[in-house]
Design a protein around this motif. Structure first.
Motif, PDB file in Angstrom:
ATOM      1  N   ILE A 119      52.321   3.512   0.599  1.00 60.57           N
ATOM      2  CA  ILE A 119      51.673   4.317   2.078  1.00 60.57           C
ATOM      3  C   ILE A 119      50.741   5.544   3.015  1.00 60.57           C
ATOM      4  CG2 ILE A 119      51.468   4.142   4.550  1.00 60.57           C
ATOM      5  CD1 ILE A 119      54.014   2.331   4.153  1.00 60.57           C
ATOM      6  N   LYS A 120      51.230   6.598   1.987  1.00 58.70           N
ATOM      7  CA  LYS A 120      50.382   8.503   1.879  1.00 58.70           C
ATOM      8  C   LYS A 120      49.253   7.574   1.385  1.00 58.70           C
ATOM      9  CE  LYS A 120      52.042  12.507   2.578  1.00 58.70           C
ATOM     10  NZ  LYS A 120      53.579  13.911   2.193  1.00 58.70           N
ATOM     11  N   ALA A 121      49.297   7.516   0.152  1.00 64.87           N
ATOM     12  CA  ALA A 121      48.598   7.901  -0.624  1.00 64.87           C
ATOM     13  C   ALA A 121      47.136   7.246  -0.833  1.00 64.87           C
ATOM     14  CB  ALA A 121      49.263   7.532  -1.994  1.00 64.87           C
ATOM     15  N   CYS A 122      47.581   5.722   0.209  1.00 61.24           N
ATOM     16  CA  CYS A 122      46.054   4.770   0.915  1.00 61.24           C
ATOM     17  C   CYS A 122      46.118   5.509   2.240  1.00 61.24           C
ATOM     18  CB  CYS A 122      46.934   3.291   1.132  1.00 61.24           C
ATOM     19  SG  CYS A 122      46.386   2.590  -0.401  1.00 61.24           S
ATOM     20  N   ARG A 123      46.026   6.494   3.120  1.00 64.00           N
ATOM     21  CA  ARG A 123      45.968   6.394   5.013  1.00 64.00           C
ATOM     22  C   ARG A 123      44.718   6.670   4.604  1.00 64.00           C
ATOM     23  NH1 ARG A 123      49.469   8.537   9.164  1.00 64.00           N
ATOM     24  NH2 ARG A 123      47.844   8.980  10.864  1.00 64.00           N
ATOM     25  N   LYS A 124      44.356   8.326   3.705  1.00 65.17           N
ATOM     26  CA  LYS A 124      42.776   8.512   3.985  1.00 65.17           C
ATOM     27  C   LYS A 124      41.936   7.424   3.868  1.00 65.17           C
ATOM     28  CE  LYS A 124      43.347   9.986  -1.319  1.00 65.17           C
ATOM     29  NZ  LYS A 124      44.207   8.807  -1.490  1.00 65.17           N
ATOM     30  N   TYR A 125      41.869   6.049   2.869  1.00 65.96           N
ATOM     31  CA  TYR A 125      41.207   5.112   2.671  1.00 65.96           C
ATOM     32  C   TYR A 125      40.765   4.732   4.506  1.00 65.96           C
ATOM     33  CZ  TYR A 125      41.569   6.272  -1.816  1.00 65.96           C
ATOM     34  OH  TYR A 125      41.366   7.165  -2.877  1.00 65.96           O
ATOM     35  N   LEU A 126      41.708   4.296   4.598  1.00 66.52           N
ATOM     36  CA  LEU A 126      42.056   3.361   5.877  1.00 66.52           C
ATOM     37  C   LEU A 126      41.953   4.153   6.862  1.00 66.52           C
ATOM     38  CD1 LEU A 126      43.238   0.817   7.022  1.00 66.52           C
ATOM     39  CD2 LEU A 126      45.480   1.720   7.584  1.00 66.52           C
ATOM     40  N   ASP A 127      41.872   5.401   6.700  1.00 64.92           N
ATOM     41  CA  ASP A 127      41.384   6.484   8.294  1.00 64.92           C
ATOM     42  C   ASP A 127      40.196   5.901   8.674  1.00 64.92           C
ATOM     43  OD1 ASP A 127      44.207   6.406   8.761  1.00 64.92           O
ATOM     44  OD2 ASP A 127      44.146   8.678   8.388  1.00 64.92           O
ATOM     45  N   GLN A 128      39.453   6.427   7.157  1.00 67.15           N
ATOM     46  CA  GLN A 128      37.823   6.927   6.747  1.00 67.15           C
ATOM     47  C   GLN A 128      37.395   4.870   7.167  1.00 67.15           C
ATOM     48  OE1 GLN A 128      36.254   8.707   7.011  1.00 67.15           O
ATOM     49  NE2 GLN A 128      34.508   8.206   5.387  1.00 67.15           N
ATOM     50  N   GLN A 129      38.587   3.548   6.452  1.00 67.11           N
ATOM     51  CA  GLN A 129      37.430   2.865   7.076  1.00 67.11           C
ATOM     52  C   GLN A 129      37.047   2.452   8.528  1.00 67.11           C
ATOM     53  OE1 GLN A 129      40.369   0.408   4.676  1.00 67.11           O
ATOM     54  NE2 GLN A 129      38.332  -0.209   3.279  1.00 67.11           N
ATOM     55  N   ILE A 130      38.536   3.112   9.006  1.00 68.42           N
ATOM     56  CA  ILE A 130      38.353   3.216  10.934  1.00 68.42           C
ATOM     57  C   ILE A 130      37.332   3.967  11.656  1.00 68.42           C
ATOM     58  CG2 ILE A 130      39.432   3.578  13.126  1.00 68.42           C
ATOM     59  CD1 ILE A 130      41.978   2.865  10.780  1.00 68.42           C
ATOM     60  N   ARG A 131      36.744   4.668  11.077  1.00 67.07           N
ATOM     61  CA  ARG A 131      36.248   5.774  11.661  1.00 67.07           C
ATOM     62  C   ARG A 131      34.651   5.176  11.047  1.00 67.07           C
ATOM     63  NH1 ARG A 131      39.229  10.604  10.152  1.00 67.07           N
ATOM     64  NH2 ARG A 131      38.928  10.524   7.524  1.00 67.07           N
ATOM     65  N   LEU A 132      34.548   5.021   9.563  1.00 67.14           N
ATOM     66  CA  LEU A 132      33.303   4.445   9.968  1.00 67.14           C
ATOM     67  C   LEU A 132      32.643   2.880  10.344  1.00 67.14           C
ATOM     68  CD1 LEU A 132      33.005   4.911   5.595  1.00 67.14           C
ATOM     69  CD2 LEU A 132      31.410   6.116   7.025  1.00 67.14           C
ATOM     70  N   LEU A 133      33.426   2.414  10.466  1.00 73.25           N
ATOM     71  CA  LEU A 133      33.749   1.059  10.785  1.00 73.25           C
ATOM     72  C   LEU A 133      33.395   1.176  12.222  1.00 73.25           C
ATOM     73  CD1 LEU A 133      36.207  -1.352   8.833  1.00 73.25           C
ATOM     74  CD2 LEU A 133      33.318  -1.452   8.802  1.00 73.25           C
ATOM     75  N   ASP A 134      34.330   1.689  13.064  1.00 75.52           N
ATOM     76  CA  ASP A 134      34.580   2.108  14.277  1.00 75.52           C
ATOM     77  C   ASP A 134      34.474   1.127  15.363  1.00 75.52           C
ATOM     78  OD1 ASP A 134      34.134   4.361  16.955  1.00 75.52           O
ATOM     79  OD2 ASP A 134      31.662   3.470  16.944  1.00 75.52           O
ATOM     80  N   PRO A 135      35.977  -0.193  14.751  1.00 74.31           N
ATOM     81  CA  PRO A 135      35.563  -1.631  15.441  1.00 74.31           C
ATOM     82  C   PRO A 135      36.286  -1.051  17.095  1.00 74.31           C
ATOM     83  CG  PRO A 135      37.671  -1.045  13.807  1.00 74.31           C
ATOM     84  CD  PRO A 135      36.620   0.647  13.753  1.00 74.31           C
ATOM     85  N   PRO A 136      35.907  -2.104  18.080  1.00 76.31           N
ATOM     86  CA  PRO A 136      36.681  -1.865  19.672  1.00 76.31           C
ATOM     87  C   PRO A 136      37.874  -2.410  19.086  1.00 76.31           C
ATOM     88  CG  PRO A 136      34.035  -2.771  19.320  1.00 76.31           C
ATOM     89  CD  PRO A 136      34.436  -2.717  17.889  1.00 76.31           C
ATOM     90  N   VAL A 137      37.942  -3.148  18.461  1.00 70.94           N
ATOM     91  CA  VAL A 137      39.829  -3.776  18.247  1.00 70.94           C
ATOM     92  C   VAL A 137      40.932  -3.930  17.243  1.00 70.94           C
ATOM     93  CG1 VAL A 137      41.427  -6.166  18.724  1.00 70.94           C
ATOM     94  CG2 VAL A 137      39.207  -5.458  20.341  1.00 70.94           C
TER      95      VAL A 137
END
Length: 204
Positions: free
Chosen positions: A98-116
């Motif tokens: 989970i720690k190794a993949c966190r950077k990818y999930l965090d960046q996805q959230i930043r790029l997608l910028d979803p309200p929900v």
């Protein structure tokens, strides 16, 4: 990883944990570039590992049924997972994975910028609500900076325990109004507003 395409390539070639040794294909995620809703599951299963796409097995079919109940299809939302490679025998992901993949999930959230952001299951819920119990918080939106976090049971849990399906059906019906409210909140939030850490979550 400043675009979704470059992030997907980084995921496909990632060797940051041992899951890379057994994968057929990594599963970065898929959906529109500016979704109103981002679903985050746990990790790829057998079908996802074969196709390189998230939620294409039985749990994915149930998710599509739930989306249809509120007039959406999977093309309307972004779907990703906490980890991007299938664990052996579909076991739970380990903390280092989970720690190794966190950077990818965090960046996805930043790029997608979803309200929900809809978390599906306890592992994605723990990203935003560490220590929470899904039986207590499912269906209860919480504020995370300018975003709304909405925890739900994982569809796979309802396939194994049929009594959970009604909770999924009840919870997903709350999504349309949450999206409208989250859009309004996002419009009033400043661009410079930092994303808070999980302990800064506020119940809506």
């Amino acid at each position: 990883m400043d675009t979704l395409e470059s992030l997907a390539l980084a995921v496909e070639t990632c060797t940051d944990c041992t899951l890379c040794e057994g994968r057929t294909r990594s599963v970065p995620g898929e959906g529109p570039e500016r979704p109103d809703i981002m679903f985050i599951g746990e990790g790829p299963g057998y079908h996802e590992d074969q196709q390189g796409r998230p939620f294409v097995g039985p749990a994915g079919k149930l998710l599509e049924e739930l989306l249809a109940a509120i007039g959406l299809t999977r093309r309307d939302v972004y779907i990703a997972n906490v980890i991007k490679c299938r664990p052996p025998n579909n076991r739970d992901p380990l903390p280092d994975e989970i720690k190794a993949c966190r950077k990818y999930l965090d960046q996805q959230i930043r790029l997608l910028d979803p309200p929900v952001i809809v978390t599906l299951g306890r592992f994605s819920m723990a990203r935003f609500m560490p220590g929470a119990t899904i039986s207590r918080v499912h269906g209860k939106p919480q504020q995370w900076g300018k975003r709304t976090i909405f925890p739900m049971y994982h569809p796979a849990a309802a396939l194994h325990q049929g009594s959970l399906r009604r909770y999924l059906e009840e919870d997903i019906r709350k999504l349309p109004s949450l999206v409208e409210e989250a859009r309004r909140n996002a419009m009033t939030a400043t661009e410079e507003e930092p994303t808070p850490e999980p302990e800064q979550l506020k119940m809506l």
